[in-house]
Enzyme design. Structure first.
Site, PDB file in Angstrom:
ATOM      1  N   HIS A 231       5.519 -10.895 -53.532  1.00 34.36           N
ATOM      2  CA  HIS A 231       6.429 -11.925 -54.033  1.00 34.36           C
ATOM      3  C   HIS A 231       7.657 -11.299 -54.697  1.00 34.36           C
ATOM      4  CE1 HIS A 231       2.404 -13.649 -53.750  1.00 34.36           C
ATOM      5  NE2 HIS A 231       2.973 -14.843 -53.628  1.00 34.36           N
TER       6      HIS A 231
ATOM      7  N   HIS B  42      10.316 -16.481 -52.187  1.00 34.26           N
ATOM      8  CA  HIS B  42       9.161 -16.585 -53.105  1.00 34.26           C
ATOM      9  C   HIS B  42       8.049 -15.585 -52.787  1.00 34.26           C
ATOM     10  CE1 HIS B  42       5.599 -18.176 -55.146  1.00 34.26           C
ATOM     11  NE2 HIS B  42       5.012 -18.056 -53.982  1.00 34.26           N
TER      12      HIS B  42
ATOM     13  N   HIS C 150     -23.070 -37.588 -66.963  1.00 39.58           N
ATOM     14  CA  HIS C 150     -23.203 -36.581 -68.008  1.00 39.58           C
ATOM     15  C   HIS C 150     -24.363 -35.613 -67.770  1.00 39.58           C
ATOM     16  CE1 HIS C 150     -20.219 -38.920 -69.962  1.00 39.58           C
ATOM     17  NE2 HIS C 150     -20.339 -38.332 -71.134  1.00 39.58           N
TER      18      HIS C 150
HETATM   19  C1  LIG Z   1      -3.896 -22.709 -59.582  1.00 42.97           C
HETATM   20  C2  LIG Z   1      -3.036 -22.176 -58.493  1.00 42.97           C
HETATM   21  N1  LIG Z   1      -2.713 -22.976 -57.476  1.00 42.97           N
HETATM   22  C3  LIG Z   1      -1.954 -22.517 -56.456  1.00 42.97           C
HETATM   23  C4  LIG Z   1      -1.513 -21.244 -56.443  1.00 42.97           C
HETATM   24  C5  LIG Z   1      -0.721 -20.697 -55.268  1.00 42.97           C
HETATM   25  N2  LIG Z   1       0.698 -20.493 -55.693  1.00 42.97           N
HETATM   26  C6  LIG Z   1       1.168 -19.295 -56.025  1.00 42.97           C
HETATM   27  S1  LIG Z   1       2.725 -19.367 -56.617  1.00 42.97           S
HETATM   28  C7  LIG Z   1       2.790 -21.025 -56.415  1.00 42.97           C
HETATM   29  C8  LIG Z   1       3.969 -21.838 -56.833  1.00 42.97           C
HETATM   30  C9  LIG Z   1       5.242 -21.114 -56.769  1.00 42.97           C
HETATM   31  O1  LIG Z   1       6.210 -21.754 -57.537  1.00 42.97           O
HETATM   32  P1  LIG Z   1       6.593 -21.217 -58.956  1.00 42.97           P
HETATM   33  O2  LIG Z   1       5.442 -21.290 -59.837  1.00 42.97           O
HETATM   34  O3  LIG Z   1       7.802 -21.961 -59.376  1.00 42.97           O
HETATM   35  O4  LIG Z   1       6.932 -19.709 -58.713  1.00 42.97           O
HETATM   36  P2  LIG Z   1       8.240 -19.106 -58.049  1.00 42.97           P
HETATM   37  O5  LIG Z   1       8.356 -19.698 -56.675  1.00 42.97           O
HETATM   38  O6  LIG Z   1       9.370 -19.496 -58.912  1.00 42.97           O
HETATM   39  O7  LIG Z   1       7.978 -17.644 -57.996  1.00 42.97           O
HETATM   40  C10 LIG Z   1       1.605 -21.503 -55.872  1.00 42.97           C
HETATM   41  C11 LIG Z   1       1.358 -22.924 -55.531  1.00 42.97           C
HETATM   42  C12 LIG Z   1      -1.882 -20.432 -57.537  1.00 42.97           C
HETATM   43  N3  LIG Z   1      -1.513 -19.153 -57.613  1.00 42.97           N
HETATM   44  N4  LIG Z   1      -2.604 -20.921 -58.557  1.00 42.97           N
END
Ligand SMILES: Cc1ncc(C[n+]2csc(CCOP(=O)(O)OP(=O)(O)O)c2C)c(N)n1
Length: 678
Positions: A42, A273, A485
């Protein structure tokens, strides 16, 4: 790209800004290059948040690269763990010995110190394992709680540090973040600062696809100081952090950034990303950032600037060492013991032994949750590091021994945390507390709600943290509250988590033994599954040996020494097994009872010991008011299981045990018919 243009114009005018840019660009270049080499990862977050990190680490964060575990360091949590190259680049540039350029080149490879997501147990300088979004933020809340508590106990001379978390949109969309920020705001954890990488992009695309929360207002509503700044303006970042340091509340700094800053076509889009940028895009980024160096090459001037920043806190470190040395010897020893996580073993053993003798001298029928409270009454005075709590079920979980004061904004020395109805943040904050060190957190909720904090329990197990979850109302034995529960699959589900210890004691003696093990085994989290209903005292010995340490042991031998039947059981059903044994004996069938307070410890025992306790009876029976899953490893697929195969029901508990067939008569009958059918 406006920001980038502005950045390069400024750089020409202002040498300090130019130096900042070069330092931030070193992070960006390492992130691009490492992701490219790994062919996955990333780059977007490290490139976007490089300015924030550069300001924080070169001007504010207190740390010692030569001792990543220095107790009074500031904590930095990369909650958005997918941006792991940000922290690896920082550790490398700041001079953390373990983080060599070779490790950066081995990003995401087996055995490297640069795994895909940060792992605290692999990489010195990484405070916590992150990746599941939202967890790191709640870990940071726990770290700030631990800091406030230890400062109250040992004084600001020894404990005076801050906690910073870098959180992404994803962190703030996860529900756990709401629990965590509400708790932090309520507790006024003013030494906690969240830097929000406010880039408006997540995996699917613009955040506007799924979210329109005003995060500044949201945090303010939770009692935080919150501000919005340009996350590429070093002076704005510095000023906001300086303001946060003066705040009487936790602070949110929403830093508006461009994901993938510098990448000519992918910056500001989800394309930067989570995948390598590609050779052309990287060449374009090098051009835009005026970074002409080869992959993984950091020019000497920039490297030196980073190394100098890495040495910035050394005078503070030396002054702290002096203050520690100046302490009275017993105080210093206690602080050191606490931060190392060592137990006062002699006191603990003496307390457990005195407890056992007292209990055996006057046997009582009590619930194991009440037994746990009795245990806490003797354990918490000798272990001041134990910090209790409950997710709004204090009276039901029996986790607050008499006289234990509540931790609050006004009384951070208190040892009991009212987490509110926030199981998930409770679990993650406990992980943060344990990671911080100096405290052993234990909590309370109902076993059925382990599902509400399971992700945090899983991470505690992965990290090998000593956190202890008291989970009461552990079966249909809770009665009238009914199937919503009543846990049935939860023991199996928890036992499925590697490295987690699931204890289910059968009486008061086993309860203190399980507590002792949960405290002594420092690299595994524990769940103590405890009953609501009263149970007889089955262990009438007060022997010093902790019999639960074996995971399972013969509680009652067969009368003739040659058991035809072995009855295995845990928790409240052990008494049922003991009674079933008596019924079988009356029918001329010899049976032994094996109590199984901890399946994981039995599994970890030496194979000979395990075989000895399991034995070789003609018939094996397991009795547990839960699903069968997992028991075959003990009783074999041919074994008889008496337990639950579906959800429970609402009724007084004795009737439920009878309706679901978990009675001594049914157990004896099942054993007998199996014996006959052979
Ligand atoms: C609980 C969880 N759900 C899904 C993911 C998969 N995932 C990794 S990053 C991300 C979202 C990316 O958006 P952001 O948090 O804004 O990060 P950016 O793109 O700015 O690096 C997701 C859904 C994860 N790591 N953890």
């Amino acid at each position: 790209m406006q920001n980038q243009a502005a950045a390069s114009t400024l750089a020409v005018q202002n040498p300090a800004r130019a130096s900042h840019d070069r330092m931030a660009n070193a992070i960006r270049a390492l992130a691009m290059d490492a992701v490219e080499a790994a062919k996955s990862g990333h780059p977007g977050l490290p490139m976007g948040a490089a300015d924030i990190a550069t300001v924080l680490f070169t001007r504010y964060l207190k740390f010692d690269p030569s001792d990543p575990a220095w107790p009074d360091r500031d904590r930095f949590v990369l909650s958005a763990g997918h941006g792991s190259m940000l922290i690896y680049a920082l550790l490398h540039l700041l001079g953390y010995e373990a983080m060599t350029i070779e490790e950066i080149k081995r990003f995401r490879q087996f055995g490297s110190k640069t795994p895909g997501h940060p792992e605290n147990f692999l990489t010195p300088g990484v405070e916590t394992t992150t990746g599941p979004l939202g967890q790191g933020l709640a870990n940071a809340v726990g770290m700030a709680i631990a800091e406030a508590h230890l400062a109250a106990e040992f004084g600001r001379d020894l404990v005076d540090h801050r906690t910073y978390a870098l959180a992404s949109d994803g962190d703030l969309m996860e529900g756990i973040s709401q629990e965590a920020i509400a708790l932090a705001g309520h507790l006024r954890l003013n030494k906690l600062t969240v830097l929000f990488d406010d880039n408006g992009i997540s995996i699917d695309g613009p955040l506007s696809l799924a979210d329109s929360v005003d995060q500044v207002k949201r945090f303010e509503a939770a009692g935080w100081a919150a501000t919005r700044i340009d996350g590429h303006d070093p002076e704005a970042i510095a000023a906001a952090i300086a303001r946060a340091q003066q705040s009487d509340r936790p602070s949110l700094i929403a830093c508006r950034t461009t994901i993938g800053f510098g990448a000519p076509t992918k910056a500001g889009t989800e394309k930067s990303h989570g995948s390598p940028l590609g050779a052309d895009e990287i060449a374009g980024a090098r051009n835009a950032l005026h970074w002409s160096h080869a992959p993984f090459e950091i020019p000497t001037e920039t490297r030196n600037a980073w190394r100098t920043a890495g040495q910035r806190s050394l005078p503070q470190r030396a002054a702290w060492d002096k203050r520690l040395q100046a302490l009275a010897a017993d105080r210093r020893a206690e602080f050191t013991r606490r931060t190392r996580g060592d137990l006062p073993t002699d006191k603990l053993v003496a307390a457990v032994s005195a407890f056992k003798q007292k209990i055996v001298a006057a046997p009582k029928e009590i619930a194991t949750r009440a037994a746990s409270e009795l245990a806490l009454e003797v354990l918490t005075p000798v272990l001041p590091e134990m910090i209790g709590g409950s997710a709004d079920l204090t009276g039901s979980n029996n986790t607050r021994p008499k006289g234990m004061a509540a931790f609050s904004a006004g009384n951070p020395g208190g040892r009991f945390i009212h987490y509110g109805v926030r199981e998930h943040a409770m679990g993650a904050a406990m992980n943060g507390m344990a990671l911080h060190g100096g405290v052993i957190p234990y909590s309370g909720t109902f076993l059925v709600f382990s599902d509400y904090c399971r992700p945090a329990i899983r991470l505690a197990a992965l990290m090998g943290e000593r956190v202890i979850h008291v989970m009461t109302h552990d079966s249909i034995g809770l009665g009238e509250d009914g199937p919503t529960h009543q846990p049935v699959e939860h023991l199996a589900a928890l036992r499925a988590i590697p490295n987690l210890l699931v204890f289910r004691p059968c009486d008061t003696i086993e309860t203190i033994e399980c507590w002792q093990l949960a405290l002594e085994i420092r690299d595994r989290p524990s769940v103590l599954a405890l009953t609501r209903q009263n149970l007889p005292l089955l262990r009438t010995d007060a022997e010093a040996r902790n019999r639960c340490a074996a995971g399972a042991y013969e509680l009652v031998a067969a009368e003739d020494g040659k058991a035809q039947v072995t009855l295995f059981s845990s928790g409240s059903e052990v008494a049922i097994a003991v009674e079933a044994r008596r019924l079988l004996a009356a029918q001329g069938i010899s049976a032994r009872v094996v109590s199984v307070p901890c399946v994981e410890l039995l599994a970890a025992a030496h194979p000979d010991a395990r075989r000895a306790v399991i034995g070789d009876s003609a018939v094996n029976v397991a009795v547990e008011a839960a699903v069968r899953q997992g028991w075959d490893a003990i009783i074999g697929s041919d074994g008889v299981f008496v337990g639950m195969s579906g959800f429970g029901a609402s009724a007084p508990y004795k009737e439920l045990f009878s309706q679901f067939g978990i009675t001594p008569e049914k157990v004896a009958e099942a054993a007998r018919s199996k014996l006959r059918g052979r």
